[in-house]
Design a protein around this motif. Structure first.
Motif, PDB file in Angstrom:
ATOM      1  N   ARG A 131     -15.054 -14.668  46.869  1.00 52.46           N
ATOM      2  CA  ARG A 131     -15.224 -15.901  46.370  1.00 52.46           C
ATOM      3  C   ARG A 131     -15.021 -16.051  45.069  1.00 52.46           C
ATOM      4  N   GLY A 132     -14.321 -17.053  44.563  1.00 49.24           N
ATOM      5  CA  GLY A 132     -14.056 -17.685  43.078  1.00 49.24           C
ATOM      6  C   GLY A 132     -12.752 -17.498  42.544  1.00 49.24           C
ATOM      7  N   GLY A 133     -12.660 -17.528  41.323  1.00 50.98           N
ATOM      8  CA  GLY A 133     -11.342 -17.462  40.538  1.00 50.98           C
ATOM      9  C   GLY A 133     -11.649 -18.253  39.205  1.00 50.98           C
ATOM     10  N   ARG A 134     -10.431 -18.390  38.389  1.00 51.62           N
ATOM     11  CA  ARG A 134     -10.515 -18.836  37.225  1.00 51.62           C
ATOM     12  C   ARG A 134      -9.397 -19.681  36.888  1.00 51.62           C
ATOM     13  N   ILE A 135      -9.789 -21.099  36.309  1.00 56.21           N
ATOM     14  CA  ILE A 135      -8.592 -21.980  36.066  1.00 56.21           C
ATOM     15  C   ILE A 135      -8.626 -22.121  34.510  1.00 56.21           C
ATOM     16  N   ILE A 136      -7.470 -22.089  34.073  1.00 55.62           N
ATOM     17  CA  ILE A 136      -7.438 -22.605  32.268  1.00 55.62           C
ATOM     18  C   ILE A 136      -6.390 -23.758  32.268  1.00 55.62           C
ATOM     19  N   ALA A 219      -4.214 -15.025  24.157  1.00 52.50           N
ATOM     20  CA  ALA A 219      -5.555 -15.652  24.208  1.00 52.50           C
ATOM     21  C   ALA A 219      -5.783 -15.972  25.448  1.00 52.50           C
ATOM     22  N   VAL A 220      -4.777 -16.362  26.087  1.00 51.44           N
ATOM     23  CA  VAL A 220      -4.864 -16.540  27.842  1.00 51.44           C
ATOM     24  C   VAL A 220      -5.249 -15.466  28.639  1.00 51.44           C
ATOM     25  N   SER A 221      -4.689 -14.480  28.081  1.00 50.21           N
ATOM     26  CA  SER A 221      -4.686 -12.886  28.774  1.00 50.21           C
ATOM     27  C   SER A 221      -6.294 -12.599  28.572  1.00 50.21           C
ATOM     28  N   TYR A 222      -6.768 -12.893  27.373  1.00 50.62           N
ATOM     29  CA  TYR A 222      -8.255 -12.356  27.092  1.00 50.62           C
ATOM     30  C   TYR A 222      -9.205 -13.400  28.080  1.00 50.62           C
ATOM     31  N   MET A 223      -8.859 -14.695  28.136  1.00 46.95           N
ATOM     32  CA  MET A 223      -9.731 -15.461  29.014  1.00 46.95           C
ATOM     33  C   MET A 223      -9.471 -15.301  30.607  1.00 46.95           C
ATOM     34  N   ALA A 224      -8.405 -14.779  30.805  1.00 45.02           N
ATOM     35  CA  ALA A 224      -8.303 -14.452  32.219  1.00 45.02           C
ATOM     36  C   ALA A 224      -9.073 -13.000  32.629  1.00 45.02           C
TER      37      ALA A 224
END
Length: 248
Positions: A131-136, A219-224
């Protein structure tokens, strides 16, 4: 499927394209979307035709967004990352002169589209295993500080901050991490005019510096890359000399 699956809206050009390149380098399969099929296909071929998948979609159209995410779910079986990057500027005119259709266009592309995409991502991320995932969300510097004659863009980007926080709160019990990146003058077609002069708060026009979109992508790569028990709620990446901090 061992590879992680991402959707990047506005992924065929500019910042979205740079983010897509970075995510492919990190091992993601990336679905890029935008309104122009030909642009998406060209970008997919340029980056990696085996890892980038073009699906045309107007994110302000609820049915089109539902169809997009249904395609993602049917093709890959899950969704690990959504990057809400699609957006438009409005004409730089006094707010009382702005046509209603320009206001509606900005709200549809910048805010309503992000909400529709978050709805569909939540539905998939809550139900999948694991379950789950990330949204930016792409908030922009305008999520905190306006430029002159930018009411529609500024209003929608301020609203993105509220949407990010609300979705972060609603998603955390389902292992969905929601964050926001606020970008200051990343070099793209949208910011090309800045080198020729941008209206400042005092009414003057001055050129403004930009930064390579690759810095945003990293930066997005790091967040992900973070595990879902960690989150960057907000991050600002900006040209260091741009007139944002202070009174300039």
């Amino acid at each position: 499927m061992s590879e992680k699956i991402a959707v990047v809206t506005g992924g065929g050009t500019g910042v979205g394209k740079a983010i897509t390149k970075a995510l492919v380098g990190d091992g993601f399969q990336v679905v890029i979307t935008g309104r122009r099929e030909s642009v998406l296909q060209e970008s997919a071929k340029e980056i990696d035709a085996n890892a980038v998948h073009a699906v045309a979609c107007d994110v302000s159209d609820r049915a089109a967004v539902a169809a997009l995410f249904a395609t993602v779910e049917k093709t890959f079986g899950r969704l690990d990352l959504l990057v809400n990057n699609a957006g438009v500027f409005s004409p730089s005119v006094p707010l009382e002169e702005l046509p209603a259709e320009e206001w509606n266009k900005a709200v549809g592309a910048n805010l309503t589209g992000s909400f529709f995409c978050i709805q569909e991502a939540f539905r998939i991320m809550k139900a999948q295993t694991p379950r789950g995932g990330r949204i930016i969300n792409n908030g922009s510097i305008s999520a905190t500080t306006p430029r002159p004659n930018s009411a529609p863009y500024t209003a929608t980007k301020h609203a993105i901050t509220g949407l990010t926080k609300s979705a972060s709160l609603d998603g955390r019990m389902f292992d969905i991490a929601v964050g926001q990146i606020d970008i200051g003058n990343a070099a793209s077609d949208m910011t090309a005019k800045m080198s020729g002069g941008v209206t400042q708060a005092d009414g003057s026009k001055k050129p403004e510096p930009t930064i390579d979109a690759g810095h945003i992508a990293r930066a997005v790569s790091y967040m992900a890359s973070l595990p879902l028990d960690a989150n960057v709620l907000t991050m600002t990446v900006m040209a260091n000399q741009m007139p944002f901090v202070g009174r300039g």
